[in-house]
Write a protein that holds these residues in place. Structure first.
Motif, PDB file in Angstrom:
ATOM      1  N   CYS A  23       0.851  -1.189   0.000  1.00  0.00           N
ATOM      2  CA  CYS A  23       0.000   0.000   0.000  1.00  0.00           C
ATOM      3  C   CYS A  23       0.890   1.244   0.000  1.00  0.00           C
ATOM      4  N   CYS A  26       0.098   2.958   3.763  1.00  0.00           N
ATOM      5  CA  CYS A  26       0.525   2.288   4.994  1.00  0.00           C
ATOM      6  C   CYS A  26       1.634   1.295   4.643  1.00  0.00           C
ATOM      7  N   VAL A  28       0.995  -2.317   4.617  1.00  0.00           N
ATOM      8  CA  VAL A  28       0.455  -3.657   4.380  1.00  0.00           C
ATOM      9  C   VAL A  28       0.661  -4.034   2.909  1.00  0.00           C
ATOM     10  N   CYS A  43      -4.768   0.692  -0.034  1.00  0.00           N
ATOM     11  CA  CYS A  43      -5.505  -0.487   0.432  1.00  0.00           C
ATOM     12  C   CYS A  43      -6.880  -0.127   0.994  1.00  0.00           C
ATOM     13  N   CYS A  46      -6.900   1.576   4.442  1.00  0.00           N
ATOM     14  CA  CYS A  46      -6.575   3.013   4.417  1.00  0.00           C
ATOM     15  C   CYS A  46      -7.780   3.827   3.947  1.00  0.00           C
ATOM     16  N   ARG A 331      -2.422   4.653   9.872  1.00  0.00           N
ATOM     17  CA  ARG A 331      -3.782   5.074   9.489  1.00  0.00           C
ATOM     18  C   ARG A 331      -4.414   5.989  10.531  1.00  0.00           C
TER      19      ARG A 331
END
Ligand code: ZN
Length: 399
Positions: A23, A26, A28, A43, A46, A331
């Motif tokens: 992402c 973030c 991930v 993602c 988010c 986030r």
């Protein structure tokens, strides 16, 4: 030796994209089960975080909560809702809010961890001592170990067995005590990335369970395989022995109109805030040391075996506990993406050695058997792992 000859029942592995991406907001990756990415590489978690912090009208949501609670609140002090949880920062927050802010009468229910940590037990006791009725349920110690042992190899995660009971227990209590309203904390699928099917909905249908919680593989398949491999006896796999791992029959749930709501739908969910809240109100204490595999000290502290759940996630999806902590803290605006990346590089995939001997003893396996399972899942993930140098190396890291 592998009990099942290198077989897996983890259907999630089939859905991992071959090409690994991260992402852009973030940390991930697209390997996380059921997560989705938009065409800018952002993602679904988010996206939800943006809505959570900027779009959702939380006053409106709180009004919906009050309306709901007004319909269920008891007038004679009898229980009017069930709050499942360990008494940690999240369930402690939900139970305390419902009781002291909204005047409800919660019965709290706890599905015991595989092996309590000292801090987890202390927090559990402090929680009930802060003024809550609680039912603590330990599953059958023989069957739970055997299920965990089989799940460790066949699902590549012993911890899912705990998760099934944790999810189902509240509904068994709901039926048993005739309390239809159940409050879970947050929807992990929405908050942390996963299926967005229930976004914009305060509850989840029981019918969704098999999809989201069994992740395409059933407990029956697990016990049947375990029986064939000689882990279970025929007597042990009779279905009723595992009733705590299943939701109660649907007709019983419908009869009392059981409903499961997420508190995170009605009140903005910020794990760090839950920590401060419970430290003040329910005697919650963070660990003096950080959890292995991450930098945090206040999340998921109760079970000596949960480090292995995160470690297995790292093996199967290339993202570990630090990724998960850093992603939601980015986030929520607590850390920057750069800080998150360096925390991931530093801690993600750290081996949880502290409780390794107890974990092996719990599953009744030796070290060699443990590493055979880990290697099995790495071998099944050639897009994530490379062993050409003789050592397993993760091919991709967030940058
Ligand atoms: Zn993201």
């Amino acid at each position: 030796m592998l009990l099942f000859g290198g077989k897996t029942l983890d259907k999630q592995l089939e859905h991992r994209p071959e090409h690994v991406t991260y992402c852009t907001k973030c940390v991930v990756s697209n390997q996380r089960p059921r997560i989705t990415f938009d065409d800018k590489g952002v993602c679904s978690a988010c996206h939800y975080a943006h809505e959570k912090h900027n779009v959702i009208d939380w006053n409106e949501r709180e009004k919906m909560l009050v309306d709901l609670l007004d319909r269920y609140r008891s007038k004679d002090g009898s229980y009017d809702c069930i709050v499942p949880g360990s008494g940690g920062k999240d369930s402690g927050y939900v139970a305390h809010q419902l009781k002291y802010v909204y005047g409800m009468h919660p019965l709290t229910v706890t599905w015991a961890p595989h092996i309590y940590t000292d801090i987890g037990w202390k927090n559990y006791l402090a929680f009930k001592d802060s003024g809550f009725d609680n039912v603590l349920v330990f599953p059958n110690g023989v069957l739970h170990r055997k299920l965990s042992k089989v799940a460790f190899e066949l699902w590549g995660d012993h911890f899912k067995v705990f998760g099934l009971g944790q999810k189902a227990l509240a509904f068994h209590m709901s039926v048993k005590f005739g309390i239809p309203l159940v409050f879970y904390g947050e929807s992990g699928e929405i908050e942390y990335g996963g299926s967005t099917k229930n976004k914009g909905k305060p509850y989840e249908d029981v019918e969704d369970w098999s999809e989201l919680y069994f992740a395409g593989s059933s407990l029956t398949a697990l016990t049947e395989e375990g029986l064939r491999a000689g882990v279970f006896t025929k007597q042990e796999v009779e279905h009723e022995k595992f009733s705590f791992y299943w939701h109660p029959p649907l007709d019983q749930l419908r009869k009392i109109d059981a409903q499961m709501h997420w508190f995170s739908y009605y009140k903005k969910w910020v794990p760090q805030e839950n920590y401060y809240y419970t430290a003040e109100h329910t005697g919650f204490q963070a660990n003096p040391v950080r959890s292995e595999g991450t930098y945090s000290k206040y999340a998921s502290l109760d079970d000596k075996t949960d480090g292995f759940h995160f470690y297995l996630g790292f093996v199967k999806f290339g993202i570990g506990r630090a990724t998960s902590d850093a992603a939601h803290e980015i986030r929520d605006g607590h850390i920057t993406r750069e800080e998150g990346i360096s925390l991931v590089h530093r801690y993600d995939g750290e081996f949880p050695k502290k409780y390794f001997p107890e974990f092996l003893e719990y599953l009744k396996i030796n070290e060699e058997e443990f590493w055979e399972v880990i290697d099995l899942y790495r071998t099944m993930s050639p897009h994530l792992w490379d062993k050409s140098s003789g050592q397993w190396v993760l091919k991709h890291r967030v940058k």
